[in-house]
Design a protein around this motif. Structure first.
Motif, mmCIF file in Angstrom:
data_model
loop_
_atom_site.group_PDB
_atom_site.id
_atom_site.type_symbol
_atom_site.label_atom_id
_atom_site.label_comp_id
_atom_site.label_asym_id
_atom_site.label_seq_id
_atom_site.Cartn_x
_atom_site.Cartn_y
_atom_site.Cartn_z
ATOM 1 N N ALA A 140 0.857 -1.180 0.000
ATOM 2 C CA ALA A 140 0.000 0.000 0.000
ATOM 3 C C ALA A 140 0.892 1.228 0.000
ATOM 4 N N LYS A 141 0.370 2.342 -0.525
ATOM 5 C CA LYS A 141 1.142 3.575 -0.553
ATOM 6 C C LYS A 141 0.195 4.760 -0.572
ATOM 7 N N THR A 142 0.597 5.846 0.106
ATOM 8 C CA THR A 142 -0.091 7.129 0.005
ATOM 9 C C THR A 142 0.973 8.213 -0.064
ATOM 10 N N GLU A 143 0.685 9.281 -0.818
ATOM 11 C CA GLU A 143 1.594 10.415 -0.896
ATOM 12 C C GLU A 143 0.789 11.677 -1.124
ATOM 13 N N THR A 144 1.186 12.753 -0.453
ATOM 14 C CA THR A 144 0.500 14.039 -0.557
ATOM 15 C C THR A 144 1.547 15.129 -0.677
ATOM 16 N N LYS A 145 1.341 16.051 -1.611
ATOM 17 C CA LYS A 145 2.193 17.223 -1.737
ATOM 18 C C LYS A 145 1.316 18.447 -1.582
ATOM 19 N N THR A 146 1.726 19.354 -0.695
ATOM 20 C CA THR A 146 0.946 20.553 -0.431
ATOM 21 C C THR A 146 1.554 21.748 -1.156
ATOM 22 N N ALA A 147 0.837 22.873 -1.155
ATOM 23 C CA ALA A 147 1.257 24.054 -1.897
ATOM 24 C C ALA A 147 2.566 24.639 -1.378
ATOM 25 N N ASP A 148 2.942 24.361 -0.141
ATOM 26 C CA ASP A 148 4.191 24.881 0.399
ATOM 27 C C ASP A 148 5.402 24.033 -0.004
ATOM 28 N N ILE A 158 5.930 20.741 0.493
ATOM 29 C CA ILE A 158 6.250 19.613 1.367
ATOM 30 C C ILE A 158 5.528 18.363 0.864
ATOM 31 N N THR A 159 6.285 17.301 0.707
ATOM 32 C CA THR A 159 5.737 16.015 0.286
ATOM 33 C C THR A 159 5.811 15.059 1.461
ATOM 34 N N ARG A 160 4.679 14.444 1.780
ATOM 35 C CA ARG A 160 4.610 13.462 2.868
ATOM 36 C C ARG A 160 4.026 12.178 2.302
ATOM 37 N N GLY A 161 4.489 11.066 2.810
ATOM 38 C CA GLY A 161 3.944 9.816 2.329
ATOM 39 C C GLY A 161 4.337 8.651 3.192
ATOM 40 N N SER A 162 3.760 7.529 2.865
ATOM 41 C CA SER A 162 4.099 6.288 3.544
ATOM 42 C C SER A 162 3.790 5.134 2.606
ATOM 43 N N TYR A 163 4.479 4.038 2.836
ATOM 44 C CA TYR A 163 4.177 2.835 2.092
ATOM 45 C C TYR A 163 4.481 1.634 2.966
ATOM 46 N N SER A 164 3.906 0.521 2.588
ATOM 47 C CA SER A 164 4.137 -0.717 3.317
ATOM 48 C C SER A 164 4.093 -1.879 2.334
#
Length: 169
Positions: free
Chosen positions: A52-60, A62-68
């Protein structure tokens, strides 16, 4: 067309040595999502099978994510990461090696020292230098060795001869 895609997916999955396939595991649930906007922000992810994986990038920026995923030993491995323009990429994972514990030294016990009496220092006396100080000359550029000088002369002569031949033509 759907049959061809299903067969190709089954072939790729089986040839990779994995038993996780929709054809081989009919009760397997998978999901995925994706969203983005005109500001460069996005969010996506998937889940299903052994990963599984999720990733989010915001307007500032910053990219955050996780995977397993499930590793070769059947252990669920996870990772969380963050990346930004200031601190770069940072990750926390369950399968990273752990270094040795830091060695903590025992506190040192110092014995009390006897008080020291400081006498007033005599004033300093400066004497003229017995030998005058000589300053070195300005650095001289490194000269050519005799072999290099001879090679340069030979090169310039060959160059002059080539120019003379080119002028005749």
């Amino acid at each position: 067309m759907h049959l061809l895609l299903a067969f190709a997916g089954l072939f790729a999955t089986v040839s990779a040595g994995s038993i996780y396939s929709a054809a081989l595991a009919p009760g397997l649930t998978t999901s995925q999502f994706h969203a983005q906007d005109s500001l460069g922000q996005y969010s996506y992810g998937y889940a299903g099978g052994p990963s599984a994986k999720t990733e989010t990038k915001t307007a500032d920026g910053i990219t955050r994510g996780s995977y397993s995923y499930v590793d070769a030993y059947g252990i669920l491995q996870t990772a969380q990461y963050i990346s930004d323009p200031v601190n770069g990429f940072r990750v926390a994972r369950t399968d990273l090696p752990v270094g040795p514990a830091p060695v903590v030294a025992a506190p040192v016990q110092y014995a009390a020292a006897a008080p020291v009496e400081i006498a007033a220092a005599a004033p300093l006396q400066y004497a003229a230098a017995a030998v005058p100080v000589a300053y070195s000359q300005v650095p001289v550029p490194v000269g050519d060795t005799p072999e290099v000088a001879a090679a340069k002369i030979q090169h310039f002569q060959a160059h002059a001869e080539a120019r003379a031949r080119a002028a005749i033509l």
